[in-house]
Design a protein around this motif. Structure first.
Motif, PDB file in Angstrom:
ATOM      1  N   GLY A 123      37.825  29.421  39.462  1.00  0.00           N
ATOM      2  CA  GLY A 123      38.969  29.238  38.508  1.00  0.00           C
ATOM      3  C   GLY A 123      39.755  28.324  39.085  1.00  0.00           C
ATOM      4  O   GLY A 123      41.284  28.252  38.063  1.00  0.00           O
ATOM      5  N   ASN A 124      39.640  27.543  38.753  1.00  0.00           N
ATOM      6  CA  ASN A 124      40.322  25.976  39.210  1.00  0.00           C
ATOM      7  C   ASN A 124      40.101  24.715  38.634  1.00  0.00           C
ATOM      8  O   ASN A 124      40.678  23.876  38.986  1.00  0.00           O
ATOM      9  CB  ASN A 124      40.551  26.133  40.438  1.00  0.00           C
ATOM     10  CG  ASN A 124      39.492  25.452  41.718  1.00  0.00           C
ATOM     11  OD1 ASN A 124      38.062  25.736  41.059  1.00  0.00           O
ATOM     12  ND2 ASN A 124      39.314  25.745  42.845  1.00  0.00           N
ATOM     13  N   GLY A 125      39.076  25.150  37.828  1.00  0.00           N
ATOM     14  CA  GLY A 125      38.183  23.642  36.883  1.00  0.00           C
ATOM     15  C   GLY A 125      37.834  22.321  38.538  1.00  0.00           C
ATOM     16  O   GLY A 125      37.483  22.905  39.354  1.00  0.00           O
ATOM     17  N   GLY A 176      51.227  26.309  26.759  1.00  0.00           N
ATOM     18  CA  GLY A 176      52.430  25.273  27.097  1.00  0.00           C
ATOM     19  C   GLY A 176      53.018  27.371  26.315  1.00  0.00           C
ATOM     20  O   GLY A 176      52.981  27.918  27.306  1.00  0.00           O
ATOM     21  N   GLY A 177      54.003  26.870  25.462  1.00  0.00           N
ATOM     22  CA  GLY A 177      55.305  27.634  26.083  1.00  0.00           C
ATOM     23  C   GLY A 177      56.797  27.802  27.106  1.00  0.00           C
ATOM     24  O   GLY A 177      56.832  26.791  27.886  1.00  0.00           O
ATOM     25  N   SER A 178      56.815  29.512  26.407  1.00  0.00           N
ATOM     26  CA  SER A 178      58.697  28.626  27.721  1.00  0.00           C
ATOM     27  C   SER A 178      58.338  29.496  29.208  1.00  0.00           C
ATOM     28  O   SER A 178      58.498  29.542  30.255  1.00  0.00           O
ATOM     29  CB  SER A 178      59.073  29.583  27.175  1.00  0.00           C
ATOM     30  OG  SER A 178      58.715  31.346  27.016  1.00  0.00           O
ATOM     31  N   HIS A 179      57.030  29.446  29.606  1.00  0.00           N
ATOM     32  CA  HIS A 179      57.102  30.565  31.119  1.00  0.00           C
ATOM     33  C   HIS A 179      56.789  29.491  32.449  1.00  0.00           C
ATOM     34  O   HIS A 179      55.870  28.255  32.229  1.00  0.00           O
ATOM     35  CB  HIS A 179      55.653  31.240  30.794  1.00  0.00           C
ATOM     36  CG  HIS A 179      55.154  31.522  32.840  1.00  0.00           C
ATOM     37  ND1 HIS A 179      55.851  33.061  32.935  1.00  0.00           N
ATOM     38  CD2 HIS A 179      54.638  31.183  33.679  1.00  0.00           C
ATOM     39  CE1 HIS A 179      55.218  33.499  34.091  1.00  0.00           C
ATOM     40  NE2 HIS A 179      54.340  31.891  34.220  1.00  0.00           N
ATOM     41  N   ALA A 261      39.017  24.161  32.384  1.00  0.00           N
ATOM     42  CA  ALA A 261      39.162  24.748  32.823  1.00  0.00           C
ATOM     43  C   ALA A 261      40.364  25.401  33.462  1.00  0.00           C
ATOM     44  O   ALA A 261      41.127  26.149  33.573  1.00  0.00           O
ATOM     45  CB  ALA A 261      38.398  25.430  33.556  1.00  0.00           C
ATOM     46  N   MET A 262      41.246  24.254  34.327  1.00  0.00           N
ATOM     47  CA  MET A 262      42.447  24.328  34.877  1.00  0.00           C
ATOM     48  C   MET A 262      43.744  24.296  34.436  1.00  0.00           C
ATOM     49  O   MET A 262      44.315  25.366  34.427  1.00  0.00           O
ATOM     50  CB  MET A 262      42.437  22.769  35.355  1.00  0.00           C
ATOM     51  CG  MET A 262      43.327  23.010  35.890  1.00  0.00           C
ATOM     52  SD  MET A 262      44.041  20.877  36.642  1.00  0.00           S
ATOM     53  CE  MET A 262      44.618  19.838  35.321  1.00  0.00           C
ATOM     54  N   GLY A 267      47.719  27.871  31.935  1.00  0.00           N
ATOM     55  CA  GLY A 267      48.466  29.268  31.458  1.00  0.00           C
ATOM     56  C   GLY A 267      48.343  30.898  31.197  1.00  0.00           C
ATOM     57  O   GLY A 267      49.476  31.260  30.959  1.00  0.00           O
ATOM     58  N   ASP A 268      47.906  31.361  31.973  1.00  0.00           N
ATOM     59  CA  ASP A 268      47.373  32.763  32.589  1.00  0.00           C
ATOM     60  C   ASP A 268      47.795  32.521  33.904  1.00  0.00           C
ATOM     61  O   ASP A 268      48.101  33.914  33.938  1.00  0.00           O
ATOM     62  CB  ASP A 268      46.102  33.041  32.392  1.00  0.00           C
ATOM     63  CG  ASP A 268      44.788  32.432  33.654  1.00  0.00           C
ATOM     64  OD1 ASP A 268      45.566  32.167  34.203  1.00  0.00           O
ATOM     65  OD2 ASP A 268      43.807  32.831  33.391  1.00  0.00           O
ATOM     66  N   GLY A 269      48.284  31.792  34.861  1.00  0.00           N
ATOM     67  CA  GLY A 269      49.212  31.618  35.584  1.00  0.00           C
ATOM     68  C   GLY A 269      48.452  32.205  37.253  1.00  0.00           C
ATOM     69  O   GLY A 269      48.607  31.978  38.281  1.00  0.00           O
ATOM     70  N   SER A 270      46.571  32.342  37.052  1.00  0.00           N
ATOM     71  CA  SER A 270      46.011  32.598  38.204  1.00  0.00           C
ATOM     72  C   SER A 270      46.195  31.435  38.701  1.00  0.00           C
ATOM     73  O   SER A 270      46.037  31.587  40.516  1.00  0.00           O
ATOM     74  CB  SER A 270      45.032  32.693  37.454  1.00  0.00           C
ATOM     75  OG  SER A 270      44.053  31.428  36.419  1.00  0.00           O
TER      76      SER A 270
END
Length: 304
Positions: A123-125, A176-179, A261-262, A267-270
């Motif tokens: 999950g780290n590309g 993207g976004g506000s996170h 993938a990265m 984006g999902d925080g993982s």
């Protein structure tokens, strides 16, 4: 201390060399470019011109060192647009070269510049290369102490987006976004490594490095304001679309897929789960500080 630095005088190497020389250490800097020698020597260090792909050169250079700083530069391996490069294999080769040179030279203290994402092989590309090198260095005898330094995404990587910022007024990514997510300045990385060089080395330790926590929206708002583009946009497109754009531009396929993938993990925080489980004290350089540097580079770029 007698310290050998790999990485030449890059974004981290130059300020790190300056800091260590100022602290009174004897510094030897490895560079693959002969033309860098005078610049290295002007900083008060000794230049060692050669390749990190040359085990004999590394071994000889590491001899008598109290500590070595190891890093693998993407640029030193080749262009991200070279479709023939096997980056996974190349990084593994460098890691294995380091293992041989460290053992043969007798050095017992290592600081290794790794990366966020190096805690896992999933999950780290494209950051998988750093996990692999860490695992290779872990095979060294236990009497060799290693500090694994894991910086997060560099503020300086934002310069890669200058073309679309200038031509379209956009940063185009697949998240993207506000996170908020952590970012780091090379100056804070250099400062942290310089400090760790002077602290005790015991066993194998992991150190995350970050300067600030900001969201994509905060980045475009801050940069847009300072460069006179208040409508600067962080545009989010599907990962598949970003992948196709990179492949069309000629980016190495493994790199392109790894970057998508990265970004998914960003984006999902993982990508940051282990970082937040071991969160460091943030460094001095904040987004507003980087924005001033960015504005200068942006202006210079427009004048060319």
């Amino acid at each position: 201390m007698k310290i050998v630095l790999t990485g030449s005088l890059g974004n981290i190497g130059k300020p790190l060399t300056q800091l260590l020389v100022e602290r009174g250490h004897e510094i030897k800097v490895i560079s693959s470019k002969e033309e860098r020698a005078s610049e290295i020597e002007n900083l008060g260090a000794v230049a060692a011109v050669g390749s990190i792909k040359d085990v004999e050169f590394l071994t000889e250079t590491f001899k008598d060192a109290d500590a070595v700083y190891l890093m693998e530069a993407w640029e030193g391996i080749g262009s991200l647009f070279d479709k023939e490069i096997d980056f996974l294999a190349e990084f593994k080769n460098i890691g294995q070269n380091y293992v041989k040179a460290v053992q043969r030279s007798g050095v017992k203290k290592i600081i290794h510049l790794s990366s966020i994402g190096a805690h896992s092989d999933k999950g780290n590309g494209s950051l998988l290369v750093h996990y692999n090198v860490e695992q290779i260095l872990q095979t060294l005898p236990k009497d060799i102490a290693i500090k694994f330094m894991r910086p997060v995404g560099f503020f300086s990587n934002i310069y890669r987006w200058l073309p679309t910022i200038e031509s379209q007024g956009k940063i185009i990514q697949s998240y993207g976004g506000s996170h908020k997510e952590p970012w780091v300045s090379p100056y804070d990385i250099a400062a942290t490594i310089a400090e760790e060089m002077e602290k005790p080395f015991r066993g194998r330790t992991v150190h995350y490095i970050a300067s600030d926590e900001v969201s994509p929206e905060e980045i475009v708002n801050t940069l847009g304001k300072i460069i006179g583009k208040p409508d600067l946009e962080w545009k989010v497109i599907p990962g598949e679309e970003l992948l196709n754009q990179m492949l069309s531009a000629g980016v190495n396929e493994w790199i392109a897929k790894g970057m998508v993938a990265m970004q998914k993990a960003q984006g999902d925080g993982s990508l940051y789960e282990d970082f937040y489980a071991n969160k460091p004290i943030l460094g001095k350089v904040k987004l507003e500080d980087f924005a001033k540097e960015f504005a200068y580079i942006y202006k210079e770029n427009k004048l060319k």
